[in-house]
Design a protein around this motif. Structure first.
Motif, PDB file in Angstrom:
ATOM      1  N   CYS A  99       0.856  -1.181   0.000  1.00 49.75           N
ATOM      2  CA  CYS A  99       0.000   0.000   0.000  1.00 49.75           C
ATOM      3  C   CYS A  99       0.896   1.235   0.000  1.00 49.75           C
ATOM      4  O   CYS A  99       2.114   1.145   0.119  1.00 49.75           O
ATOM      5  CB  CYS A  99      -0.936   0.003   1.211  1.00 49.75           C
TER       6      CYS A  99
ATOM      7  N   ASN B 138       1.533   3.429   2.115  1.00 50.48           N
ATOM      8  CA  ASN B 138       2.291   3.717   3.330  1.00 50.48           C
ATOM      9  C   ASN B 138       3.491   2.796   3.527  1.00 50.48           C
ATOM     10  O   ASN B 138       4.268   2.987   4.462  1.00 50.48           O
ATOM     11  CB  ASN B 138       1.381   3.605   4.557  1.00 50.48           C
ATOM     12  N   ASP B 139       3.631   1.809   2.665  1.00 49.85           N
ATOM     13  CA  ASP B 139       4.722   0.850   2.829  1.00 49.85           C
ATOM     14  C   ASP B 139       6.048   1.411   2.338  1.00 49.85           C
ATOM     15  O   ASP B 139       6.096   2.316   1.487  1.00 49.85           O
ATOM     16  CB  ASP B 139       4.403  -0.451   2.086  1.00 49.85           C
TER      17      ASP B 139
ATOM     18  N   ALA C 194       1.753   0.359  -6.287  1.00 54.18           N
ATOM     19  CA  ALA C 194       0.873   0.595  -5.141  1.00 54.18           C
ATOM     20  C   ALA C 194       1.156   1.928  -4.454  1.00 54.18           C
ATOM     21  O   ALA C 194       0.480   2.269  -3.480  1.00 54.18           O
ATOM     22  CB  ALA C 194       1.016  -0.543  -4.143  1.00 54.18           C
TER      23      ALA C 194
END
Length: 346
Positions: A8, A10-11, A37
């Motif tokens: 995602c 935030n990764d 992503a």
């Protein structure tokens, strides 16, 4: 093993490559998946791949390769890596890090002192990844497996809880249950490989085939933090090598979060065993068909311990017959045989 997690925005994916091109071969599709992503990606090259004489001799039409030549070759491979990463969608210089560790010398760097280890600790601290792609211990290239040991020790010191994604370049790891396969990413992955002109010159067919394989990852693996080293006795079987008698050493490293101890135990062809290394010494009990090696009690609580049977004579091929192993993975008495492994590794 767990399934490969979906990325995602935030990764933060960090990919460690022993040499420029390993990141593309092993994780070119993984990198693209993370970028698609919206995840942040950083690729760290442990070495510059500068100790790579045969392609250099071929392309530069020279026989003698000296220090200045290797430095120039390493600079070339850095430029190729930047071009390859641009093909994979990483065009920011800040997303690439070159540590300049010794090519074909990571085992010696690991066993010598903590200098290379501290480089990895600083690299991890500067990025704080949520996902970390790195070689597995099963990879037969000594730089690859040594880098994995270094990273496990660095993660222990860094107190990292990131998701570990282990990959194998030299031999497919049949035990890896997670496979990433995205045909849409293959064209860009092959374009990234083509950027490595220095490597494609002599090995284009082999490298294209490696890049065409599905990407296999061990997910999570053994988490270093908070686990005690489970076993303290190693059984080294005396199985003669039918090819040539070779001198071997047993390399052992035991560590906690803040410190490590290293030993090199000479394993000659006959019964005598010479122990060298830092105190306290290893205890070795010869038997008729093996050496029993007992790890000593240290002045700190050991969290991890790794060992490897290491060939010390010059190699025609660079690949290992025996790999590093983690004593937490194995039965209480570990058997590691001094016998050749079938296949093309020398």
């Amino acid at each position: 093993m767990n399934a490969l997690p979906a990325f995602c925005a935030n990764d933060r994916l960090m990919v460690f490559a022993p040499h420029p091109d390993d990141e593309t071969l092993a994780a070119g599709e993984l990198i693209q998946s993370a970028r698609a992503a919206g995840a942040t990606v950083r690729v760290v090259f442990a070495t510059d791949g500068d100790n790579n004489p045969w392609p250099q001799r071929w392309l530069e039409r020279r026989w003698t390769v000296g220090p200045a030549d290797r430095q120039r070759w390493g600079a070339r491979r850095r430029r190729e890596a930047a071009q390859a990463m641009a093909e994979l969608g990483i065009d920011s210089p800040e997303a690439l890090q070159f540590l300049g560790l010794p090519d074909q010398g990571l085992t010696e760097a690991l066993m010598r002192d903590d200098a290379a280890l501290e480089e990895l600790v600083r690299s991890l601290s500067s990025f704080t990844p949520t996902h970390l792609a790195m070689p597995t211990l099963a990879d037969r290239h000594p730089d690859h497996s040594a880098l994995r040991v270094m990273l496990e020790l660095a993660l222990l010191r860094n107190e990292s809880s990131c998701i570990r994604l282990g990959y194998v370049v030299h031999r497919v790891d049949a035990s890896a249950s997670t496979v990433l396969r995205a045909s849409a990413f293959q064209q860009r992955k092959q374009a990234a490989m083509a950027a490595y002109v220095s490597q494609m010159a002599l090995s284009a067919g082999r490298l294209r085939a490696l890049a065409s394989r599905a990407e296999h990852f061990e997910v999570d693996g053994i988490v270093a933090n908070g686990l005690a080293a489970r076993h303290s006795t190693l059984r080294i079987s005396r199985v003669p090598d039918p090819v040539l008698p070779r001198r071997h050493e047993l390399l052992v490293i035991a560590a906690a979060a803040t410190q490590a101890r290293r030993w090199r135990v000479v394993l000659p062809a006959r019964s005598a065993v010479e122990v060298s290394g830092r105190a306290p010494p290893l205890t070795i009990e010869p038997t008729s068909d093996a050496w029993l090696v007992s790890l000593p009690t240290l002045d700190f609580a050991t969290s991890v311990a790794f060992a490897k049977i290491h060939r010390t004579l010059p190699r025609v091929m660079i690949f290992d017959r025996q790999r590093w192993f983690d004593t937490r993975e194995l039965p209480a008495i570990v058997t590691a045989e001094l016998a050749p492994i079938s296949g093309d590794m020398a």
